[in-house]
Design a protein around this motif. Structure first.
Motif, PDB file in Angstrom:
ATOM      1  N   TRP A 113       3.729  15.815   2.818  1.00 49.09           N
ATOM      2  CA  TRP A 113       3.030  14.620   2.318  1.00 49.09           C
ATOM      3  C   TRP A 113       2.424  13.840   3.499  1.00 49.09           C
ATOM      4  O   TRP A 113       3.081  13.626   4.516  1.00 49.09           O
ATOM      5  CB  TRP A 113       4.012  13.736   1.549  1.00 49.09           C
ATOM      6  N   THR A 114       1.161  13.434   3.330  1.00 48.39           N
ATOM      7  CA  THR A 114       0.495  12.640   4.373  1.00 48.39           C
ATOM      8  C   THR A 114       0.493  11.175   3.962  1.00 48.39           C
ATOM      9  O   THR A 114      -0.249  10.794   3.048  1.00 48.39           O
ATOM     10  CB  THR A 114      -0.953  13.114   4.595  1.00 48.39           C
ATOM     11  N   PRO A 115       1.335  10.364   4.568  1.00 55.06           N
ATOM     12  CA  PRO A 115       1.397   8.952   4.168  1.00 55.06           C
ATOM     13  C   PRO A 115       0.234   8.153   4.771  1.00 55.06           C
ATOM     14  O   PRO A 115      -0.531   8.648   5.604  1.00 55.06           O
ATOM     15  CB  PRO A 115       2.736   8.487   4.724  1.00 55.06           C
ATOM     16  N   CYS A 116       0.135   6.904   4.342  1.00 53.18           N
ATOM     17  CA  CYS A 116      -0.880   6.011   4.921  1.00 53.18           C
ATOM     18  C   CYS A 116      -0.506   5.656   6.352  1.00 53.18           C
ATOM     19  O   CYS A 116      -1.368   5.618   7.232  1.00 53.18           O
ATOM     20  CB  CYS A 116      -1.017   4.759   4.064  1.00 53.18           C
ATOM     21  N   VAL A 117       0.776   5.379   6.583  1.00 57.59           N
ATOM     22  CA  VAL A 117       1.283   5.059   7.916  1.00 57.59           C
ATOM     23  C   VAL A 117       2.498   5.932   8.161  1.00 57.59           C
ATOM     24  O   VAL A 117       3.453   5.920   7.370  1.00 57.59           O
ATOM     25  CB  VAL A 117       1.657   3.564   8.048  1.00 57.59           C
ATOM     26  N   ASN A 118       2.470   6.697   9.218  1.00 60.77           N
ATOM     27  CA  ASN A 118       3.607   7.550   9.544  1.00 60.77           C
ATOM     28  C   ASN A 118       4.820   6.703   9.918  1.00 60.77           C
ATOM     29  O   ASN A 118       4.703   5.666  10.564  1.00 60.77           O
ATOM     30  CB  ASN A 118       3.254   8.474  10.710  1.00 60.77           C
ATOM     31  N   ASN A 119       6.008   7.192   9.464  1.00 62.80           N
ATOM     32  CA  ASN A 119       7.300   6.569   9.796  1.00 62.80           C
ATOM     33  C   ASN A 119       7.418   5.144   9.244  1.00 62.80           C
ATOM     34  O   ASN A 119       8.111   4.308   9.820  1.00 62.80           O
ATOM     35  CB  ASN A 119       7.514   6.550  11.313  1.00 62.80           C
ATOM     36  N   LEU A 120       6.754   4.857   8.138  1.00 60.08           N
ATOM     37  CA  LEU A 120       6.919   3.566   7.454  1.00 60.08           C
ATOM     38  C   LEU A 120       7.819   3.810   6.259  1.00 60.08           C
ATOM     39  O   LEU A 120       7.419   4.468   5.280  1.00 60.08           O
ATOM     40  CB  LEU A 120       5.556   3.014   7.014  1.00 60.08           C
ATOM     41  N   ASN A 121       9.074   3.329   6.331  1.00 58.33           N
ATOM     42  CA  ASN A 121      10.065   3.630   5.303  1.00 58.33           C
ATOM     43  C   ASN A 121      10.619   2.408   4.598  1.00 58.33           C
ATOM     44  O   ASN A 121      11.640   2.496   3.919  1.00 58.33           O
ATOM     45  CB  ASN A 121      11.222   4.423   5.921  1.00 58.33           C
ATOM     46  N   ILE A 140       0.839  -1.205   0.000  1.00 58.37           N
ATOM     47  CA  ILE A 140       0.000   0.000   0.000  1.00 58.37           C
ATOM     48  C   ILE A 140       0.872   1.253   0.000  1.00 58.37           C
ATOM     49  O   ILE A 140       0.614   2.227  -0.743  1.00 58.37           O
ATOM     50  CB  ILE A 140      -0.959  -0.013   1.205  1.00 58.37           C
ATOM     51  N   ALA A 141       1.895   1.261   0.837  1.00 55.28           N
ATOM     52  CA  ALA A 141       2.786   2.424   0.881  1.00 55.28           C
ATOM     53  C   ALA A 141       3.521   2.613  -0.446  1.00 55.28           C
ATOM     54  O   ALA A 141       3.729   3.742  -0.900  1.00 55.28           O
ATOM     55  CB  ALA A 141       3.792   2.253   2.019  1.00 55.28           C
ATOM     56  N   TYR A 142       3.879   1.504  -1.083  1.00 59.84           N
ATOM     57  CA  TYR A 142       4.578   1.586  -2.375  1.00 59.84           C
ATOM     58  C   TYR A 142       3.651   2.118  -3.463  1.00 59.84           C
ATOM     59  O   TYR A 142       4.044   2.978  -4.274  1.00 59.84           O
ATOM     60  CB  TYR A 142       5.104   0.211  -2.752  1.00 59.84           C
ATOM     61  N   THR A 178      -2.874   6.956   9.419  1.00 60.03           N
ATOM     62  CA  THR A 178      -3.502   8.277   9.288  1.00 60.03           C
ATOM     63  C   THR A 178      -4.928   8.136   8.753  1.00 60.03           C
ATOM     64  O   THR A 178      -5.309   7.080   8.255  1.00 60.03           O
ATOM     65  CB  THR A 178      -2.683   9.173   8.348  1.00 60.03           C
ATOM     66  N   ASP A 179      -5.686   9.212   8.845  1.00 62.92           N
ATOM     67  CA  ASP A 179      -7.077   9.187   8.387  1.00 62.92           C
ATOM     68  C   ASP A 179      -7.201   9.482   6.897  1.00 62.92           C
ATOM     69  O   ASP A 179      -8.321   9.606   6.379  1.00 62.92           O
ATOM     70  CB  ASP A 179      -7.921  10.167   9.191  1.00 62.92           C
ATOM     71  N   LYS A 180      -6.098   9.620   6.159  1.00 61.86           N
ATOM     72  CA  LYS A 180      -6.123   9.901   4.734  1.00 61.86           C
ATOM     73  C   LYS A 180      -5.942   8.633   3.906  1.00 61.86           C
ATOM     74  O   LYS A 180      -5.665   8.714   2.710  1.00 61.86           O
ATOM     75  CB  LYS A 180      -5.014  10.905   4.364  1.00 61.86           C
ATOM     76  N   CYS A 181      -6.104   7.484   4.533  1.00 61.53           N
ATOM     77  CA  CYS A 181      -5.829   6.201   3.852  1.00 61.53           C
ATOM     78  C   CYS A 181      -6.988   5.246   4.087  1.00 61.53           C
ATOM     79  O   CYS A 181      -6.952   4.439   5.021  1.00 61.53           O
ATOM     80  CB  CYS A 181      -4.504   5.624   4.351  1.00 61.53           C
ATOM     81  N   PRO A 182      -8.067   5.308   3.282  1.00 61.52           N
ATOM     82  CA  PRO A 182      -9.214   4.411   3.500  1.00 61.52           C
ATOM     83  C   PRO A 182      -8.869   2.939   3.323  1.00 61.52           C
ATOM     84  O   PRO A 182      -9.375   2.080   4.050  1.00 61.52           O
ATOM     85  CB  PRO A 182     -10.227   4.877   2.453  1.00 61.52           C
ATOM     86  N   GLU A 183      -7.985   2.634   2.365  1.00 59.46           N
ATOM     87  CA  GLU A 183      -7.604   1.225   2.188  1.00 59.46           C
ATOM     88  C   GLU A 183      -6.827   0.700   3.390  1.00 59.46           C
ATOM     89  O   GLU A 183      -6.922  -0.471   3.759  1.00 59.46           O
ATOM     90  CB  GLU A 183      -6.787   1.043   0.907  1.00 59.46           C
ATOM     91  N   GLY A 184      -6.069   1.575   4.031  1.00 62.70           N
ATOM     92  CA  GLY A 184      -5.356   1.180   5.242  1.00 62.70           C
ATOM     93  C   GLY A 184      -6.301   0.936   6.407  1.00 62.70           C
ATOM     94  O   GLY A 184      -6.068   0.038   7.229  1.00 62.70           O
ATOM     95  N   ILE A 185      -7.358   1.736   6.480  1.00 63.73           N
ATOM     96  CA  ILE A 185      -8.340   1.540   7.558  1.00 63.73           C
ATOM     97  C   ILE A 185      -9.039   0.196   7.402  1.00 63.73           C
ATOM     98  O   ILE A 185      -9.243  -0.535   8.370  1.00 63.73           O
ATOM     99  CB  ILE A 185      -9.354   2.697   7.556  1.00 63.73           C
ATOM    100  N   VAL A 186      -9.401  -0.134   6.149  1.00 59.46           N
ATOM    101  CA  VAL A 186     -10.033  -1.436   5.892  1.00 59.46           C
ATOM    102  C   VAL A 186      -9.072  -2.574   6.241  1.00 59.46           C
ATOM    103  O   VAL A 186      -9.464  -3.573   6.873  1.00 59.46           O
ATOM    104  CB  VAL A 186     -10.486  -1.523   4.420  1.00 59.46           C
ATOM    105  N   LEU A 187      -7.800  -2.420   5.852  1.00 61.53           N
ATOM    106  CA  LEU A 187      -6.811  -3.455   6.166  1.00 61.53           C
ATOM    107  C   LEU A 187      -6.598  -3.572   7.670  1.00 61.53           C
ATOM    108  O   LEU A 187      -6.402  -4.677   8.201  1.00 61.53           O
ATOM    109  CB  LEU A 187      -5.492  -3.138   5.459  1.00 61.53           C
ATOM    110  N   LEU A 188      -6.624  -2.433   8.385  1.00 60.27           N
ATOM    111  CA  LEU A 188      -6.456  -2.453   9.833  1.00 60.27           C
ATOM    112  C   LEU A 188      -7.591  -3.239  10.495  1.00 60.27           C
ATOM    113  O   LEU A 188      -7.347  -4.061  11.392  1.00 60.27           O
ATOM    114  CB  LEU A 188      -6.415  -1.026  10.363  1.00 60.27           C
TER     115      LEU A 188
END
Length: 342
Positions: free
Chosen positions: A79-87, A64-66, A111-121
């Motif tokens: 830039w607002t990433p899906c997950v902060n400090n994911l490098n 997702i981050a990629y 973060t709240d700017k990543c709907p696909e991340g929320i679903v995955l969470l």
């Protein structure tokens, strides 16, 4: 030639299943299959279940981050990433572990700017709870299996045949080494012996019940101190026509099964042992173990397996009963004759 045991002295059954074609049945009952596995395989499955899910979701978090381009804007503070400090993949893997184990160190956060991340969470949280419940349940059941309680239930190393109240009896001894008792304990015995029917059918390892007091309730045990279990050799017993000489040449196995509930857990446990023909001592009796001390009874388990020889007829129970019947008949007819002489 020494007979191959059907059941070992420690209760292990010497039966292996071969050519099982419907192996899918093991997967339909995967919980029992995992519980029945050996400890080394159970631990391997336990570790792999968590490691695979962590790696799988870590790979998805990295993907997702990629795809969002978060890895290309690591130094861009706007830039607002899906997950902060994911490098990278390692940090995605660590975030997957934190999410599934609910550790939450606070350094990496969605973060709240990543709907696909929320679903995955949500998906990982639900699946992680299911994996925890399943694997922890398997390990708990495996640890608390009542067959370990059976290790402290002991059987005498030999069975004996001797007279009890002028009747031949086959006897063995059982005992419980723990202070906590086995509730609703019951005992069974089976004769394992090959036979051939009148029609010529050969039945290997045919099982015949040996009565140890089912009709009278003597098979229900109050197992506080060692008990001697007795099988009376009567006309219903398969040993009715067996003499001492025949016993020495015979080929059979007696399997004894002790069942009951563990007082501490309420779970059912079963202990097994067996006696071959050469482990049945004719003309022996078990040595006493119980002694009365000041205020209590003491059991000396040092002599649990000890037997002592006693006078016992070498004939079969049928011959012994016939001789007793002739003696009684002779006594019955001799009494009137003596009265007539007086």
């Amino acid at each position: 030639r020494r007979r191959q045991r059907y059941v070992e002295k420690d209760g292990k059954c010497n039966v292996q299943h071969g050519n099982v074609r419907e192996t899918y049945r093991y997967l339909t009952d995967i919980f029992t299959t995992l519980v029945d596995l050996k400890w080394r395989f159970s631990l391997l499955v336990f570790i792999l279940a968590y490691a695979v899910t962590w790696l799988f979701f870590g790979l998805i978090w990295w993907f997702i981050a990629y795809c969002r381009g978060d890895l290309e804007h690591l130094e861009d503070h706007a830039w607002t990433p899906c997950v902060n400090n994911l490098n990278g993949f390692v940090s995605a893997f660590l975030f997957s572990i934190e999410t599934e184990t609910t550790i939450g160190y606070g350094h990496r956060v969605i973060t709240d700017k990543c709907p696909e991340g929320i679903v995955l969470l949500l998906l990982q949280a639900i699946l992680g709870s299911m994996v925890n419940a399943f694997m922890v349940g398997c390990m708990f059941v495996k640890i608390s299996q009542p067959n370990k309680r059976a290790e402290t239930l002991v059987f005498s190393s030999h069975a004996v045949v001797s007279l009890r109240d002028d009747r031949l009896c086959l006897m063995f001894r059982v005992g419980d080494l723990r202070d906590s008792h086995i509730v609703e304990a019951s005992i069974r015995a089976k004769l394992i012996k090959s036979k051939q029917t009148q029609e010529g059918e050969f039945i290997p390892l045919d099982q015949t019940d040996l009565s140890v007091g089912f009709e009278t309730g003597d098979d229900r045990l109050f197992l506080v101190s060692p008990l001697i279990i007795s099988h009376e050799i009567d006309e219903r017993s398969p040993f009715w026509d067996v003499s001492r000489h025949q016993l020495e040449k015979d080929d059979f196995e007696i399997v004894v099964i002790l069942e009951g509930m563990v007082e501490a857990t309420g779970m059912t446990c079963q202990a097994r042992s067996s006696y071959l023909a050469d482990e049945v001592l004719w003309g022996h009796r078990f040595a006493p173990l119980l002694s009365l001390e000041e205020g209590f009874y003491e059991v000396d388990y040092g002599g649990f397996h000890h037997t002592v020889p006693v006078p016992t007829p070498a004939c079969s129970a049928r011959q012994l009963a016939a001789a007793a019947a002739r003696r009684d008949a002779h006594l019955y007819w001799s009494i009137p004759s003596r009265l007539d002489q007086q």
